[in-house]
Design an enzyme around this catalytic site. Structure first.
Site, PDB file in Angstrom:
ATOM      1  N   LYS A  13      52.863  39.112  35.901  1.00 40.11           N
ATOM      2  CA  LYS A  13      51.946  38.025  36.296  1.00 40.11           C
ATOM      3  C   LYS A  13      50.807  37.864  35.296  1.00 40.11           C
ATOM      4  CE  LYS A  13      49.574  40.840  39.813  1.00 40.11           C
ATOM      5  NZ  LYS A  13      50.079  42.143  39.307  1.00 40.11           N
ATOM      6  N   ARG A  88      43.966  41.966  46.696  1.00 34.47           N
ATOM      7  CA  ARG A  88      45.009  42.965  46.865  1.00 34.47           C
ATOM      8  C   ARG A  88      45.053  43.484  48.306  1.00 34.47           C
ATOM      9  NH1 ARG A  88      45.196  44.627  41.204  1.00 34.47           N
ATOM     10  NH2 ARG A  88      46.793  46.196  40.782  1.00 34.47           N
ATOM     11  N   ARG A 127      55.175  49.295  28.538  1.00 38.46           N
ATOM     12  CA  ARG A 127      54.019  48.432  28.228  1.00 38.46           C
ATOM     13  C   ARG A 127      53.030  49.168  27.322  1.00 38.46           C
ATOM     14  NH1 ARG A 127      51.342  45.374  33.166  1.00 38.46           N
ATOM     15  NH2 ARG A 127      50.839  47.441  33.970  1.00 38.46           N
ATOM     16  N   ARG A 159      48.438  52.472  28.940  1.00 45.59           N
ATOM     17  CA  ARG A 159      47.447  52.661  29.986  1.00 45.59           C
ATOM     18  C   ARG A 159      47.739  53.969  30.718  1.00 45.59           C
ATOM     19  NH1 ARG A 159      47.485  47.148  33.440  1.00 45.59           N
ATOM     20  NH2 ARG A 159      47.177  48.674  35.085  1.00 45.59           N
ATOM     21  N   ARG A 170      51.071  53.434  42.441  1.00 47.36           N
ATOM     22  CA  ARG A 170      50.637  52.033  42.463  1.00 47.36           C
ATOM     23  C   ARG A 170      51.653  51.167  43.209  1.00 47.36           C
ATOM     24  NH1 ARG A 170      50.093  51.061  36.482  1.00 47.36           N
ATOM     25  NH2 ARG A 170      49.588  48.917  36.997  1.00 47.36           N
TER      26      ARG A 170
HETATM   27  P1  AMP Z   1      46.001  46.044  37.396  1.00 44.60           P
HETATM   28  O1  AMP Z   1      45.628  45.901  35.966  1.00 44.60           O
HETATM   29  O2  AMP Z   1      45.896  44.747  38.175  1.00 44.60           O
HETATM   30  O3  AMP Z   1      47.340  46.716  37.591  1.00 44.60           O
HETATM   31  O4  AMP Z   1      44.888  46.996  38.055  1.00 44.60           O
HETATM   32  C1  AMP Z   1      44.714  48.331  37.612  1.00 44.60           C
HETATM   33  C2  AMP Z   1      43.946  49.133  38.640  1.00 44.60           C
HETATM   34  O5  AMP Z   1      42.639  48.558  38.847  1.00 44.60           O
HETATM   35  C3  AMP Z   1      44.541  49.193  40.042  1.00 44.60           C
HETATM   36  O6  AMP Z   1      45.546  50.198  40.144  1.00 44.60           O
HETATM   37  C4  AMP Z   1      43.317  49.530  40.888  1.00 44.60           C
HETATM   38  O7  AMP Z   1      42.924  50.871  40.730  1.00 44.60           O
HETATM   39  C5  AMP Z   1      42.245  48.687  40.219  1.00 44.60           C
HETATM   40  N1  AMP Z   1      42.176  47.312  40.789  1.00 44.60           N
HETATM   41  C6  AMP Z   1      42.422  46.140  40.135  1.00 44.60           C
HETATM   42  N2  AMP Z   1      42.274  45.089  40.951  1.00 44.60           N
HETATM   43  C7  AMP Z   1      41.920  45.586  42.153  1.00 44.60           C
HETATM   44  C8  AMP Z   1      41.652  45.011  43.432  1.00 44.60           C
HETATM   45  N3  AMP Z   1      41.712  43.683  43.624  1.00 44.60           N
HETATM   46  N4  AMP Z   1      41.311  45.849  44.447  1.00 44.60           N
HETATM   47  C9  AMP Z   1      41.232  47.170  44.272  1.00 44.60           C
HETATM   48  N5  AMP Z   1      41.512  47.794  43.108  1.00 44.60           N
HETATM   49  C10 AMP Z   1      41.850  47.019  42.055  1.00 44.60           C
END
Ligand code: AMP
Length: 212
Positions: A13, A88, A127, A159, A170
Site C-alpha cells: 500500500k 489501525r 524489502r 527495517r 505485526r
Molecule cells: P508501518 O510502516 O505502517 O508498517 O508501521 C511500522 C510500525 O509503526 C508499526 O508496526 C507500529 O509499531 C507503528 N505504527 C504505525 N502506524 C501506526 C498506527 N496507526 N497505530 C499504532 N502504531 C502504528
C-alpha cells in the site's frame, strides 16, 4: 480526495500511495514513516515510540491520533490526503472521523489491499529502504547497485521490524486489531477491495479505477 489505504504489512500500500501521491499531488501521510523519522532523530516522540515499533506492537492510540491530527492541519493537506498505516484500530478510525467532522469533511474512499500471508512474508523479508524514503525489494525491484539507493546513493537497510520474528507479530496484531476496520468502512459504504497479490502495475490500474 481524502483517502485511506488499508491493509496488512507488506501488501504494497505504501508503493501505491506514493504513486497516487505523485499523480494527484496529494500528501502521502504514513504514520510508520513519521514514527521511524522521529526514532532516527531521537525526538521525544521517537523515544516513546521506539520500543513499540521495534517489537512490532502498536503505538498507543492517543499518540498516533495526535500525530495525524497535527499533520492534517498543515496547509498541504487542505485539498486532500492519502493516509497509509492509519487508522489501525477502531478508536483511531473514530477519532479520524471526528477530526474530519469538525471541519465538515469526511473520507471519500478507503482502499483495502489484500494478499496471502505467503506473499506478505516474501515481500516484507526482501524489502530494503533508504533514509530518503525510497523502498526496494531484493528480487522484485532491486536497486541498480546492490545495497545502494538509486535516488540518492545512500546505503540501503532492512527495517528492524521487517525481520522474521517481528513480521509474524505485526501480522498477528494486524489480524487482531486492524481487520475490524474492514467492517467499519464497509458499513460506511466507502470500502473498495483491491487484490494486491498481483504486480505493482496491475494493482496501480485497479487503484486508478477505484479512484475514477
Ligand atoms: P508501518 O510502516 O505502517 O508498517 O508501521 C511500522 C510500525 O509503526 C508499526 O508496526 C507500529 O509499531 C507503528 N505504527 C504505525 N502506524 C501506526 C498506527 N496507526 N497505530 C499504532 N502504531 C502504528
Amino acid at each position: 480526495m481524502r483517502l485511506v489505504f488499508l491493509g496488512p504489512p507488506g501488501v504494497g500500500k505504501g508503493t501505491q500511495a506514493r504513486r497516487i501521491s505523485e499523480q494527484r499531488g496529494l500528501p502521502h501521510v504514513a504514520t510508520g514513516d513519521i514514527l521511524r523519522a522521529a526514532i532516527r532523530e531521537k525526538t521525544e516522540l521517537g523515544k516513546t515510540a521506539k520500543g513499540y515499533v521495534d517489537a512490532g506492537a502498536l503505538v498507543p492510540d492517543e499518540l498516533v491520533i495526535r500525530i495525524v491530527a497535527e499533520r492534517l492541519e498543515k496547509p498541504d493537506a487542505a485539498g486532500g490526503f492519502i493516509l497509509d498505516g492509519f487508522p489501525r484500530t477502531l478508536p483511531q478510525a473514530e477519532a479520524l472521523d471526528d477530526i474530519l467532522r469538525e471541519r465538515d469533511l469526511s473520507l471519500d474512499r478507503v482502499l483495502f489491499f489484500y494478499a496471502s500471508d505467503e506473499t506478505l512474508v516474501e515481500r516484507i523479508s526482501g524489502r530494503r529502504s533508504c533514509a530518503c524514503g525510497a523502498v526496494y525489494h531484493v528480487r522484485f525491484d532491486p536497486p541498480k547497485k546492490e545495497g545502494i539507493c538509486d535516488r540518492c546513493g545512500g546505503r540501503l537497510s532492512q527495517r528492524k521490524d521487517d525481520r522474521e520474528g517481528t513480521v509474524r507479530e505485526r501480522l498477528r496484531v494486524y489480524g487482531e486489531r486492524t481487520n475490524d476496520l474492514i467492517g467499519y468502512y464497509d458499513a460506511a459504504g466507502i470500502l473498495i477491495r483491491i487484490d494486491a497479490g498481483r504486480s505493482p502495475d496491475e494493482v496501480s490500474r485497479s487503484v486508478r479505477q477505484a479512484l475514477s
